[in-house]
Design a protein around this motif. Structure first.
Motif, PDB file in Angstrom:
ATOM      1  N   PRO A  93       0.825  -1.221   0.000  1.00 55.51           N
ATOM      2  CA  PRO A  93       0.000   0.000   0.000  1.00 55.51           C
ATOM      3  C   PRO A  93       0.855   1.265   0.000  1.00 55.51           C
ATOM      4  CG  PRO A  93      -0.750  -1.530   1.686  1.00 55.51           C
ATOM      5  CD  PRO A  93       0.527  -2.083   1.142  1.00 55.51           C
ATOM      6  N   GLU A  94       0.370   2.283  -0.709  1.00 57.87           N
ATOM      7  CA  GLU A  94       1.102   3.552  -0.786  1.00 57.87           C
ATOM      8  C   GLU A  94       0.411   4.669  -0.013  1.00 57.87           C
ATOM      9  OE1 GLU A  94       2.033   4.474  -4.828  1.00 57.87           O
ATOM     10  OE2 GLU A  94       3.296   2.718  -5.064  1.00 57.87           O
ATOM     11  N   ILE A  95      -0.855   4.498   0.345  1.00 57.63           N
ATOM     12  CA  ILE A  95      -1.578   5.513   1.134  1.00 57.63           C
ATOM     13  C   ILE A  95      -1.364   5.213   2.614  1.00 57.63           C
ATOM     14  CG2 ILE A  95      -3.874   6.343   1.806  1.00 57.63           C
ATOM     15  CD1 ILE A  95      -4.814   5.935  -0.988  1.00 57.63           C
ATOM     16  N   SER A  96      -1.101   6.242   3.409  1.00 58.34           N
ATOM     17  CA  SER A  96      -0.947   6.047   4.847  1.00 58.34           C
ATOM     18  C   SER A  96      -2.295   5.698   5.474  1.00 58.34           C
ATOM     19  CB  SER A  96      -0.403   7.310   5.507  1.00 58.34           C
ATOM     20  OG  SER A  96      -0.404   7.138   6.910  1.00 58.34           O
ATOM     21  N   PHE A  97      -2.283   4.696   6.323  1.00 62.15           N
ATOM     22  CA  PHE A  97      -3.510   4.307   7.017  1.00 62.15           C
ATOM     23  C   PHE A  97      -3.281   4.236   8.526  1.00 62.15           C
ATOM     24  CE2 PHE A  97      -1.313   0.687   5.165  1.00 62.15           C
ATOM     25  CZ  PHE A  97      -1.031  -0.096   6.288  1.00 62.15           C
ATOM     26  N   ILE A  98      -2.252   4.915   9.008  1.00 61.17           N
ATOM     27  CA  ILE A  98      -1.960   4.934  10.444  1.00 61.17           C
ATOM     28  C   ILE A  98      -3.141   5.534  11.185  1.00 61.17           C
ATOM     29  CG2 ILE A  98      -0.452   5.914  12.220  1.00 61.17           C
ATOM     30  CD1 ILE A  98       1.839   5.689  10.152  1.00 61.17           C
ATOM     31  N   ASP A  99      -3.608   4.837  12.215  1.00 60.25           N
ATOM     32  CA  ASP A  99      -4.746   5.245  13.048  1.00 60.25           C
ATOM     33  C   ASP A  99      -6.054   5.370  12.264  1.00 60.25           C
ATOM     34  OD1 ASP A  99      -3.119   5.327  15.338  1.00 60.25           O
ATOM     35  OD2 ASP A  99      -2.532   7.398  14.912  1.00 60.25           O
ATOM     36  N   ARG A 100      -6.165   4.692  11.145  1.00 65.59           N
ATOM     37  CA  ARG A 100      -7.380   4.721  10.330  1.00 65.59           C
ATOM     38  C   ARG A 100      -7.967   3.318  10.245  1.00 65.59           C
ATOM     39  NH1 ARG A 100      -6.795   8.347   5.629  1.00 65.59           N
ATOM     40  NH2 ARG A 100      -8.935   7.750   5.111  1.00 65.59           N
ATOM     41  N   ASP A 101      -9.259   3.275   9.945  1.00 62.70           N
ATOM     42  CA  ASP A 101      -9.875   2.000   9.618  1.00 62.70           C
ATOM     43  C   ASP A 101      -9.466   1.625   8.200  1.00 62.70           C
ATOM     44  OD1 ASP A 101     -12.766   1.064  11.309  1.00 62.70           O
ATOM     45  OD2 ASP A 101     -11.454   2.667  12.013  1.00 62.70           O
ATOM     46  N   THR A 114      -2.895 -15.583   2.377  1.00 60.22           N
ATOM     47  CA  THR A 114      -2.650 -14.258   1.814  1.00 60.22           C
ATOM     48  C   THR A 114      -3.392 -13.195   2.611  1.00 60.22           C
ATOM     49  OG1 THR A 114      -2.380 -15.242  -0.378  1.00 60.22           O
ATOM     50  CG2 THR A 114      -2.753 -12.862  -0.289  1.00 60.22           C
ATOM     51  N   LEU A 115      -4.680 -13.413   2.858  1.00 60.19           N
ATOM     52  CA  LEU A 115      -5.471 -12.430   3.593  1.00 60.19           C
ATOM     53  C   LEU A 115      -4.932 -12.235   5.010  1.00 60.19           C
ATOM     54  CD1 LEU A 115      -7.847 -10.532   3.188  1.00 60.19           C
ATOM     55  CD2 LEU A 115      -9.345 -12.322   4.081  1.00 60.19           C
ATOM     56  N   ALA A 116      -4.548 -13.303   5.688  1.00 62.53           N
ATOM     57  CA  ALA A 116      -3.993 -13.193   7.039  1.00 62.53           C
ATOM     58  C   ALA A 116      -2.712 -12.357   7.032  1.00 62.53           C
ATOM     59  CB  ALA A 116      -3.711 -14.587   7.619  1.00 62.53           C
ATOM     60  N   ALA A 117      -1.857 -12.568   6.025  1.00 58.42           N
ATOM     61  CA  ALA A 117      -0.605 -11.799   5.926  1.00 58.42           C
ATOM     62  C   ALA A 117      -0.894 -10.323   5.672  1.00 58.42           C
ATOM     63  CB  ALA A 117       0.278 -12.368   4.819  1.00 58.42           C
ATOM     64  N   ILE A 118      -1.907 -10.026   4.854  1.00 55.93           N
ATOM     65  CA  ILE A 118      -2.266  -8.640   4.566  1.00 55.93           C
ATOM     66  C   ILE A 118      -2.839  -7.975   5.818  1.00 55.93           C
ATOM     67  CG2 ILE A 118      -3.846  -7.170   3.245  1.00 55.93           C
ATOM     68  CD1 ILE A 118      -3.492  -9.243   0.933  1.00 55.93           C
ATOM     69  N   ILE A 119      -3.704  -8.676   6.543  1.00 58.86           N
ATOM     70  CA  ILE A 119      -4.272  -8.145   7.785  1.00 58.86           C
ATOM     71  C   ILE A 119      -3.159  -7.842   8.781  1.00 58.86           C
ATOM     72  CG2 ILE A 119      -5.680  -8.727   9.812  1.00 58.86           C
ATOM     73  CD1 ILE A 119      -7.440 -10.426   7.835  1.00 58.86           C
ATOM     74  N   ASP A 120      -2.246  -8.791   8.961  1.00 58.17           N
ATOM     75  CA  ASP A 120      -1.126  -8.596   9.892  1.00 58.17           C
ATOM     76  C   ASP A 120      -0.272  -7.407   9.468  1.00 58.17           C
ATOM     77  OD1 ASP A 120      -2.004 -10.772  11.347  1.00 58.17           O
ATOM     78  OD2 ASP A 120      -0.485 -12.147  10.562  1.00 58.17           O
ATOM     79  N   PHE A 121      -0.005  -7.279   8.183  1.00 57.95           N
ATOM     80  CA  PHE A 121       0.779  -6.159   7.665  1.00 57.95           C
ATOM     81  C   PHE A 121       0.117  -4.837   8.036  1.00 57.95           C
ATOM     82  CE2 PHE A 121       1.386  -2.944   4.398  1.00 57.95           C
ATOM     83  CZ  PHE A 121       2.760  -2.848   4.347  1.00 57.95           C
TER      84      PHE A 121
END
Length: 185
Positions: A93-101, A114-121
């Motif tokens: 991802p290139e957009i910041s999502f810090i403290d965001r849903d 794959t989905l678990a790795a993305i969620i963890d990331f």
């Protein structure tokens, strides 16, 4: 090396239709209604998981009636094969999502590696909450984690090799209008 197109066409000709185009569209509308009810006031960042999530996201996003930021990510285990290998990041991802849903849109929850790795990331990178929307949730007991469930699910699916609406068979038929199962798989 490209696939044998005669074989690719035969796979479609012999495939079992599990869900028609109309059934899939109705399920996408139900997912959108649920997301509208829960995320409209949360200012989410939405990530489409490429390539599989592209068609589902394209159909779902216009039905979401609230402001959101959209980007994509690309992580895969399949790489045009029919069984999964190790996770491979093509684009983070290139957009910041810090403290965001964050809402992750993907085509299928199969084993969920794959989905678990993305969620963890996303969680480790500072997301306040991570929500997941999948078009298909495959019914079996081989999930990567027993607690792994998508927040929003379009349709359940039997444990077969499926394609259509973003899911592919050897790189082909992502564009199929419906959800189809490969004969014998």
């Amino acid at each position: 090396m490209s696939a044998d197109l005669a074989h690719i066409r035969q796979v479609m000709a012999e495939a079992d239709c599990l869900y028609t185009d109309a059934q899939v569209e109705a399920a996408i509308s139900q997912v959108a209604e649920a997301i509208n009810g829960e995320l409209a006031e949360r200012n989410p960042v939405v990530f489409c998981v490429m390539n599989g999530g592209l068609i589902f996201a394209g159909k779902l996003l216009p039905k979401l009636d609230f402001p959101l930021e959209l980007s994509y990510l690309h992580a895969t285990r399949y790489r045009n094969e029919t069984s999964g290998g190790e996770l491979f990041w093509k684009a983070k991802p290139e957009i910041s999502f810090i403290d965001r849903d964050v809402l992750i849109i993907d085509d299928i929850l199969d084993e969920g590696h794959t989905l678990a790795a993305i969620i963890d990331f996303c969680k480790h990178a500072g997301a306040a909450n991570v929500h997941t929307a999948v078009l298909i949730d495959k019914t079996h007991d081989r999930k990567a984690r027993p607690d792994l469930k998508a927040n929003y699910v379009g349709l359940p699916c039997e444990d077969r090799y499926i394609f259509g609406y973003g899911m592919d068979y050897k790189g082909y038929w992502r564009n199929a209008a419906g959800i189809f199962a490969v004969k014998g798989l």
